[in-house]
Structures are given as C-alpha cells and as structure tokens.
Design a protein around this motif. Sequence first.
Motif, PDB file in Angstrom:
ATOM      1  N   LEU A  99       0.803  -1.229   0.000  1.00 41.39           N
ATOM      2  CA  LEU A  99       0.000   0.000   0.000  1.00 41.39           C
ATOM      3  C   LEU A  99       0.834   1.276   0.000  1.00 41.39           C
ATOM      4  O   LEU A  99       0.287   2.354  -0.269  1.00 41.39           O
ATOM      5  N   LEU A 100       2.115   1.179   0.328  1.00 37.60           N
ATOM      6  CA  LEU A 100       2.926   2.397   0.464  1.00 37.60           C
ATOM      7  C   LEU A 100       2.974   3.237  -0.809  1.00 37.60           C
ATOM      8  O   LEU A 100       2.745   4.461  -0.742  1.00 37.60           O
ATOM      9  N   PRO A 101       3.234   2.677  -1.994  1.00 36.43           N
ATOM     10  CA  PRO A 101       3.236   3.545  -3.184  1.00 36.43           C
ATOM     11  C   PRO A 101       1.834   3.905  -3.674  1.00 36.43           C
ATOM     12  O   PRO A 101       1.675   4.885  -4.420  1.00 36.43           O
ATOM     13  N   LEU A 102       0.828   3.144  -3.297  1.00 36.97           N
ATOM     14  CA  LEU A 102      -0.537   3.381  -3.792  1.00 36.97           C
ATOM     15  C   LEU A 102      -1.308   4.332  -2.893  1.00 36.97           C
ATOM     16  O   LEU A 102      -1.883   5.324  -3.366  1.00 36.97           O
ATOM     17  N   MET A 103      -1.343   4.043  -1.585  1.00 38.41           N
ATOM     18  CA  MET A 103      -2.092   4.860  -0.622  1.00 38.41           C
ATOM     19  C   MET A 103      -1.200   5.089   0.601  1.00 38.41           C
ATOM     20  O   MET A 103      -1.227   4.293   1.557  1.00 38.41           O
ATOM     21  N   PRO A 104      -0.402   6.144   0.585  1.00 38.63           N
ATOM     22  CA  PRO A 104       0.542   6.371   1.689  1.00 38.63           C
ATOM     23  C   PRO A 104      -0.136   6.559   3.045  1.00 38.63           C
ATOM     24  O   PRO A 104       0.396   6.116   4.067  1.00 38.63           O
ATOM     25  N   VAL A 105      -1.296   7.217   3.058  1.00 38.59           N
ATOM     26  CA  VAL A 105      -1.977   7.453   4.336  1.00 38.59           C
ATOM     27  C   VAL A 105      -2.440   6.133   4.949  1.00 38.59           C
ATOM     28  O   VAL A 105      -2.256   5.869   6.146  1.00 38.59           O
ATOM     29  N   VAL A 106      -3.049   5.301   4.127  1.00 37.42           N
ATOM     30  CA  VAL A 106      -3.509   4.000   4.613  1.00 37.42           C
ATOM     31  C   VAL A 106      -2.319   3.149   5.046  1.00 37.42           C
ATOM     32  O   VAL A 106      -2.378   2.429   6.051  1.00 37.42           O
ATOM     33  N   ALA A 107      -1.219   3.242   4.297  1.00 36.00           N
ATOM     34  CA  ALA A 107      -0.030   2.484   4.661  1.00 36.00           C
ATOM     35  C   ALA A 107       0.535   2.952   6.001  1.00 36.00           C
ATOM     36  O   ALA A 107       1.010   2.139   6.801  1.00 36.00           O
ATOM     37  N   THR A 108       0.467   4.262   6.266  1.00 38.19           N
ATOM     38  CA  THR A 108       0.951   4.782   7.541  1.00 38.19           C
ATOM     39  C   THR A 108       0.091   4.282   8.694  1.00 38.19           C
ATOM     40  O   THR A 108       0.601   3.870   9.749  1.00 38.19           O
TER      41      THR A 108
END
Length: 230
Positions: free
Chosen positions: A185-194
Amino acid sequence: MLTLSLSFFDQFASPTFLGVPLVAIALTLPWILYPTPCTRWQNNRLLTLQAWSITRFTQQLLLPLSPGAHKWALLLTSLMVFLFTLNMLGLLPYTFTPTTQLSINLGFAVPLWLATVIIGMRYQPTTALGHLLPEGTPTLLIPVLIIIETISLFIRPLALGVRLTANLTAGHLLIQLISTAVFVLLPLMPVVATLTAALLFLLTLLEVAVAMIQAYVFVLLLSLYLQENM
C-alpha cells in the motif's frame, strides 16, 4: 495466490545451512545472550535486574506448591527463561523461532508432564489415581468418567505444545501479512499504509506480551500438574 500463501508459511519451516539445521543454533543461542555473574562485591544493573526478576518469578511460581515440590524450582525457572528468550528472539528480523515447531514444544511438554505423573504414581498412588474418579460419582457413570479423565490426562502434554505453537504461529503470521500489506500500500495509498504501519507497531507490542505470557503459562501449567501429584 497459492505461491504467496506458501511463502508466508515458509518462515515456520526449519531452515538448514550446508546440511546443518539452524534450529540447533537457535536453541543454544539464548544461553549465550545471558551474562555470567561477576566476581565483584556488587553486580551491574543488568545482572541485578535479571536476578531480581528471576527471584520474584520463582517465589510467585512456588507459592502454591508444597515444600516437596520446591526442588523443581531450578528446572521450572530455567525452562521459563529459556522459552521466554526463544519467543522474544523470534520477533527479530531474519530469525527463526523454534517454539513455532510443534515437535520441539512437545519435546519440552511430554517428558516434564510424564515426570509429574511418575512422581504422583510413586509417592501418592492413591491420590493420583483418585483424580480419575471424582468423589460422589454415580455408579453408572464410573466407567465413562474414568475413560474421560484418562483421556484428559493424556491430552495435557498435547495441549501444552499446541497452545504454545498456535499462539506464536498466529501472531507471527499476522505480523507477516500486515507488513506485506504495508509495503504493497505504500506507493498506492501512503496514508492507509501509515495507519497500517501504526497498527503493525501495536501488534508487535502485543506479540511481545504474548511471547512473555505464553512462556509463563507453559511453566505455570506444569507447576499445577506437579502440585496435583506432590
């Protein structure tokens, strides 16, 4: 999807290097990590904290036991420290957790459980056999209850091993799944990954607590089995 699922469970397979099983090294490593007592009058902070923790645990463990069972203090305390260290080492990256293997956990559980049964049969055979039949049982239920209590007696070591294996395997697998989700998820949705990474941090803290609690529960149940036969 099948390949991805298999790769998750590969962390629980016993690895080998040049034909040598790494589980042997993992089992001997905890004793190397603990410092040896010094010859000075006063120990350092690490040795003092270690001695205080082990002393408090031993006192708490032997509190409900009879004086005859206190000779097991060294064995039970050493086993708890050993299991605790193995469980904690498995949380480090690129390490192997021996206590996720059912065969190793049964290797700890079966001999110690069998020792408590043999002690009960040797010193208190009437009391040990009396546990198989509760007092006041109706005559018709006596054969059924004896069979049920006998089965429950032989299931005890299996329950000890499966409990330790299942709790550690489930926690490690969940950490593996969530960490993989963070990287995806880090490159796709950084907020969700955080947010997922924060959840992973909390789960890691929970797994540290599980590693300590499961080592304590394993030894505590063994002490309860010993209490029944002393």
